[in-house]
Design an enzyme around this catalytic site. Structure first.
Site, mmCIF file in Angstrom:
data_model
loop_
_atom_site.group_PDB
_atom_site.id
_atom_site.type_symbol
_atom_site.label_atom_id
_atom_site.label_comp_id
_atom_site.label_asym_id
_atom_site.label_seq_id
_atom_site.Cartn_x
_atom_site.Cartn_y
_atom_site.Cartn_z
ATOM 1 N N GLY A 46 0.825 -1.197 0.000
ATOM 2 C CA GLY A 46 0.000 0.000 0.000
ATOM 3 C C GLY A 46 0.863 1.252 0.000
ATOM 4 N N GLN A 51 3.172 9.967 1.193
ATOM 5 C CA GLN A 51 4.434 9.228 1.111
ATOM 6 C C GLN A 51 5.224 9.528 -0.154
ATOM 7 O OE1 GLN A 51 2.451 5.279 2.115
ATOM 8 N NE2 GLN A 51 4.454 5.049 3.048
ATOM 9 N N CYS A 90 6.239 -0.293 6.849
ATOM 10 C CA CYS A 90 5.761 0.823 6.036
ATOM 11 C C CYS A 90 6.905 1.255 5.127
ATOM 12 C CB CYS A 90 5.366 1.976 6.965
ATOM 13 S SG CYS A 90 4.866 3.479 6.113
ATOM 14 N N LEU A 91 6.608 1.559 3.871
ATOM 15 C CA LEU A 91 7.668 1.959 2.943
ATOM 16 C C LEU A 91 8.389 3.231 3.400
ATOM 17 C CD1 LEU A 91 6.146 1.219 -0.586
ATOM 18 C CD2 LEU A 91 7.709 -0.172 0.773
ATOM 19 N N HIS A 132 -4.189 1.196 7.621
ATOM 20 C CA HIS A 132 -2.837 1.785 7.603
ATOM 21 C C HIS A 132 -2.753 2.958 6.615
ATOM 22 C CE1 HIS A 132 1.747 1.304 7.629
ATOM 23 N NE2 HIS A 132 1.546 2.071 6.570
ATOM 24 N N GLU A 133 -3.283 2.757 5.406
ATOM 25 C CA GLU A 133 -3.151 3.813 4.385
ATOM 26 C C GLU A 133 -4.039 5.025 4.704
ATOM 27 O OE1 GLU A 133 -0.631 3.548 2.637
ATOM 28 O OE2 GLU A 133 -0.346 1.410 2.982
ATOM 29 N N HIS A 136 -2.399 7.258 7.066
ATOM 30 C CA HIS A 136 -1.422 8.164 6.430
ATOM 31 C C HIS A 136 -2.090 9.482 6.002
ATOM 32 C CE1 HIS A 136 2.448 6.199 6.123
ATOM 33 N NE2 HIS A 136 1.926 5.099 5.623
HETATM 34 NI NI NI Z 1 2.768 3.208 5.397
#
Ligand code: NI
Length: 166
Positions: A46, A51, A90-91, A132-133, A136
């Protein structure tokens, strides 16, 4: 295909609330494609607008199975139920993992890339990813949600090893 630069760790943009998208124009469509490409390049499931430095309410998800690819604009959580404790990463925090409490099931309404209203009922991994997304988009990052004492810092070398095992 274009890979966007990821924002990491202490970058302020990751703590800001993203704005609603008023019109799904070509710029947004390109952004959505780029986000999908960027997520795939870094093996994520995701990715959210902030991000890649764009403070707009857009997320992409791909669970790696058939029909599990989503581009969601202005997503809203309508319902969430139950809980699951999951290992999460998380990226934007490539060297950190921890246990996080997420809903077991979730219902999200959003617009798709054509501006059509969609309703998604997710459970397990999809519920986790949506939660999670959407966090963000509200400036919330998983490292602030991990269960006490479960945050692991992983060296680049270990990370490389884990990737190879996949
Ligand atoms: Ni993330």
């Amino acid at each position: 295909m274009a890979i966007r630069n990821l924002r990491y760790g202490d970058d302020e943009i990751l703590r800001k609330k993203a704005r609603e998208i008023e019109e799904i124009d070509d710029k947004i469509k390109t952004l959505a494609e780029d986000m999908m490409d960027t997520m795939h390049k870094y093996d994520g499931v995701g990715l959210a607008g902030p991000q890649v430095g764009i403070l707009k309410r857009i997320i992409v998800i791909d669970l790696g199975e058939e029909n599990t690819q989503y581009i969601l604009i202005n997503p809203i959580i309508k319902k969430q139920k139950g809980e699951q404790i999951v290992d999460e990463g998380c990226l934007s925090f490539p060297n950190q993992y921890g246990k996080v409490k997420r809903p077991k099931t979730i219902v999200v309404e959003a617009l798709d890339i054509n501006g059509k209203k969609v309703r998604i009922e997710g459970k397990d991994l999809l519920a986790q990813a949506l939660s999670h997304e959407i966090d963000h988009l509200n400036g919330e990052v998983f490292v602030n949600k991990v269960e006490e004492g479960t945050l692991e810092n992983i060296s680049d070398k270990e990370l490389e090893e884990r990737r190879k095992q996949k």
